[in-house]
Design a protein around this motif. Structure first.
Motif, PDB file in Angstrom:
ATOM      1  N   LEU A   1      17.869  -6.626  -3.385  1.00  0.00           N
ATOM      2  CA  LEU A   1      17.289  -7.561  -4.351  1.00  0.00           C
ATOM      3  C   LEU A   1      15.779  -7.668  -4.176  1.00  0.00           C
ATOM      4  CD1 LEU A   1      19.922 -10.469  -4.296  1.00  0.00           C
ATOM      5  CD2 LEU A   1      19.530  -8.810  -6.120  1.00  0.00           C
ATOM      6  N   LYS A   2      15.293  -7.045  -3.121  1.00  0.00           N
ATOM      7  CA  LYS A   2      13.850  -7.035  -2.840  1.00  0.00           C
ATOM      8  C   LYS A   2      13.264  -8.438  -2.794  1.00  0.00           C
ATOM      9  CE  LYS A   2      12.704  -2.412  -3.353  1.00  0.00           C
ATOM     10  NZ  LYS A   2      13.066  -1.881  -2.037  1.00  0.00           N
ATOM     11  N   ARG A   3      14.060  -9.356  -2.320  1.00  0.00           N
ATOM     12  CA  ARG A   3      13.504 -10.695  -2.191  1.00  0.00           C
ATOM     13  C   ARG A   3      12.932 -10.837  -0.801  1.00  0.00           C
ATOM     14  NH1 ARG A   3      17.612 -13.766  -5.179  1.00  0.00           N
ATOM     15  NH2 ARG A   3      17.790 -15.008  -3.288  1.00  0.00           N
ATOM     16  N   LYS A   4      12.244 -11.935  -0.603  1.00  0.00           N
ATOM     17  CA  LYS A   4      11.504 -11.980   0.650  1.00  0.00           C
ATOM     18  C   LYS A   4      12.039 -12.971   1.680  1.00  0.00           C
ATOM     19  CE  LYS A   4       7.844 -15.060  -1.013  1.00  0.00           C
ATOM     20  NZ  LYS A   4       8.358 -15.380  -2.345  1.00  0.00           N
TER      21      LYS A   4
ATOM     22  N   ALA B   1      10.230 -18.467  13.932  1.00  0.00           N
ATOM     23  CA  ALA B   1       9.391 -17.267  14.091  1.00  0.00           C
ATOM     24  C   ALA B   1       9.470 -16.399  12.846  1.00  0.00           C
ATOM     25  CB  ALA B   1       9.826 -16.487  15.326  1.00  0.00           C
ATOM     26  N   ILE B   2      10.682 -16.249  12.309  1.00  0.00           N
ATOM     27  CA  ILE B   2      10.851 -15.417  11.119  1.00  0.00           C
ATOM     28  C   ILE B   2      10.103 -16.005   9.932  1.00  0.00           C
ATOM     29  CG2 ILE B   2      12.518 -14.720   9.356  1.00  0.00           C
ATOM     30  CD1 ILE B   2      14.547 -14.297  11.573  1.00  0.00           C
TER      31      ILE B   2
ATOM     32  N   ASP C   1       3.136 -12.791   6.020  1.00  0.00           N
ATOM     33  CA  ASP C   1       3.487 -11.402   5.748  1.00  0.00           C
ATOM     34  C   ASP C   1       2.411 -10.709   4.921  1.00  0.00           C
ATOM     35  OD1 ASP C   1       5.175  -9.305   6.107  1.00  0.00           O
ATOM     36  OD2 ASP C   1       6.262  -9.649   4.239  1.00  0.00           O
ATOM     37  N   GLY C   2       2.083  -9.518   5.311  1.00  0.00           N
ATOM     38  CA  GLY C   2       1.077  -8.755   4.586  1.00  0.00           C
ATOM     39  C   GLY C   2      -0.325  -9.268   4.881  1.00  0.00           C
TER      40      GLY C   2
ATOM     41  N   LEU D   1      -3.623 -10.842  13.308  1.00  0.00           N
ATOM     42  CA  LEU D   1      -2.215 -10.923  13.698  1.00  0.00           C
ATOM     43  C   LEU D   1      -1.687  -9.621  14.289  1.00  0.00           C
ATOM     44  CD1 LEU D   1      -1.054 -12.950  10.615  1.00  0.00           C
ATOM     45  CD2 LEU D   1      -1.061 -13.737  12.974  1.00  0.00           C
ATOM     46  N   SER D   2      -2.107  -8.502  13.718  1.00  0.00           N
ATOM     47  CA  SER D   2      -1.547  -7.230  14.173  1.00  0.00           C
ATOM     48  C   SER D   2      -1.897  -6.946  15.622  1.00  0.00           C
ATOM     49  CB  SER D   2      -2.047  -6.099  13.281  1.00  0.00           C
ATOM     50  OG  SER D   2      -3.459  -6.116  13.243  1.00  0.00           O
TER      51      SER D   2
END
Lengths: 225, 225
Positions: free
Chosen positions: A69-72, A114-115, A122-123, A136-137
């Motif tokens: 579903l490509k949801r996040k 954490a998730i 994200d991104g 962050l990376s």
DNA sequence: CTTCTATAACTAGAATTTTCATGATCCGGT
DNA sequence: ACCGGATCATGAAAATTCTAGTTATAGAAG
């Protein structure tokens, strides 16, 4: 925060949802493949807890469905299978984390947090607060563009503060999020003072404003003012 | 070692007994108050795991029954109730430890081991191995009558070694018993080398013989030879 | 308004635990 | 016997946690 718990064992279902509701999270429950699938189609969640051992279908199938579903929303797999292969397979299929049963509720909460935090950022390459800049990376922290070296605990603490910017966080909440439950309840957590002190010192020494404010008798608040 | 698991949830029952059987422990199961009560009357166990949430009776009643028999098996309460009061009540009634569901199996094992060890040394003032003498109450260690100061981890390590005297213990077993499962599987545990080293150094410096022997590729063995 | 008191927060330094880099040792296969 | 990878040992550095003593805070009491 809205969470979907896909789990067929009633007692565990109970524990989890009541535990999260204490936090003020909305928590819905699905006991079967079918029910879960419907709810996912209808509503949006921040995080989905997925038990692999469903009575009427393979949990991994459901994971595929969610991902297609490509949801996040984040997905945390809960499973009794503790082989490394199961774990890797789950993570390969796009789950965000994997927790073997049985586990501590506080550990579950920490991982969900954490998730959600990860998804939120994200991104995103970096978080910026005033003159503080976090890559962050690489887990590097810059103040006024100059690198500040933090230890892991200091970094975690800073991330925790920044993602709860403006809110008051108690000493206990900090302890639970950074250390889980290995320590007994009613414990001291006094050593948190040390980490707070060191973090403050490093940040201000690098020229950042005072952003960790003590709230007497309650805890701390991160932010301006 | 013989363990009785009083627990009505079948999946958890399964997990626990198969986990302990891997260790070579004999593990019996009771799903109801009635069944448990019978088995306790008939057999002797080293440790009893008692779930408070039984379908046909209050678990605490059962605890009273066990304690009234004045037998010496340890009792570990397993419960979904995580209020501090429940915990204290259980411990007041003579339980040896209290674990809230859900939990890690390795944590359960560690606690059972701790209880059994405690019982084994019950009433015993001290353990003596060659010239090493351990006062259990004060957690003091003497070699040739002279005190040796050990840190907590070193002490725990020594106790673990001594209570597995002659047996070969793997690095993983040590890690699980001394640290529980907070650390990921397939982790390094390299730091154990440091504790082994320090313990050895302190013991031999005090005049004890070399009693911690490395078994290449396997682990360690405590004892003479 | 000042003082008192109990609790909470802070601090520096010590003790402990963990990490890291390096060297020694063991063991199977050539 | 020699090599090479894995395992173990070691010392020093870093990180974490603990301890004890100090200061700050809010509320109660004078």
């Amino acid at each position: 925060m809205k969470i979907l718990v896909i789990e067929d064992e009633k007692p565990l279902q109970e524990s989890i949802s009541s535990y999260f509701q204490e936090d003020g999270s909305r928590c819905e429950v699905a006991s079967t493949f079918r029910e879960a699938s419907e709810k996912i189609g209808l509503y949006q969640y921040d995080c989905i807890l997925l038990d692999l051992g469903l009575p009427d279908g393979d949990g991994l199938k459901l994971l595929q469905e969610i991902k297609s579903l490509k949801r996040k929303e984040g997905v945390l797999i809960i499973s009794a299978r503790h082989s490394l292969d199961d774990k890797l397979e789950g993570l390969d299929m796009g789950a965000d984390d994997y927790l073997v049963k049985p586990f501590h509720l506080s550990e579950l909460r920490a991982r969900v947090a954490a998730i959600v935090r990860r998804k939120k950022f994200d991104g995103q390459q970096q978080i910026i607060f005033q003159e503080i800049q976090i890559e962050l990376s690489s887990m590097r922290v810059l103040v006024h563009g100059m690198p500040v070296v933090l230890t892991k605990k200091e970094y975690d603490l800073l991330i925790y503060f920044i993602s709860n910017q403006g809110k008051v966080v108690t000493k206990n909440a900090i302890a639970e999020h950074l250390w889980g439950d290995d320590m007994d309840l009613a414990d001291d957590y006094d050593f948190i003072y040390s980490h707070i002190k060191n973090l403050r010192r490093k940040l201000t020494a690098a020229g950042a404003i005072e952003c960790i404010h003590s709230i007497y008798g309650i805890g701390y608040k991160f932010g301006i003012l």
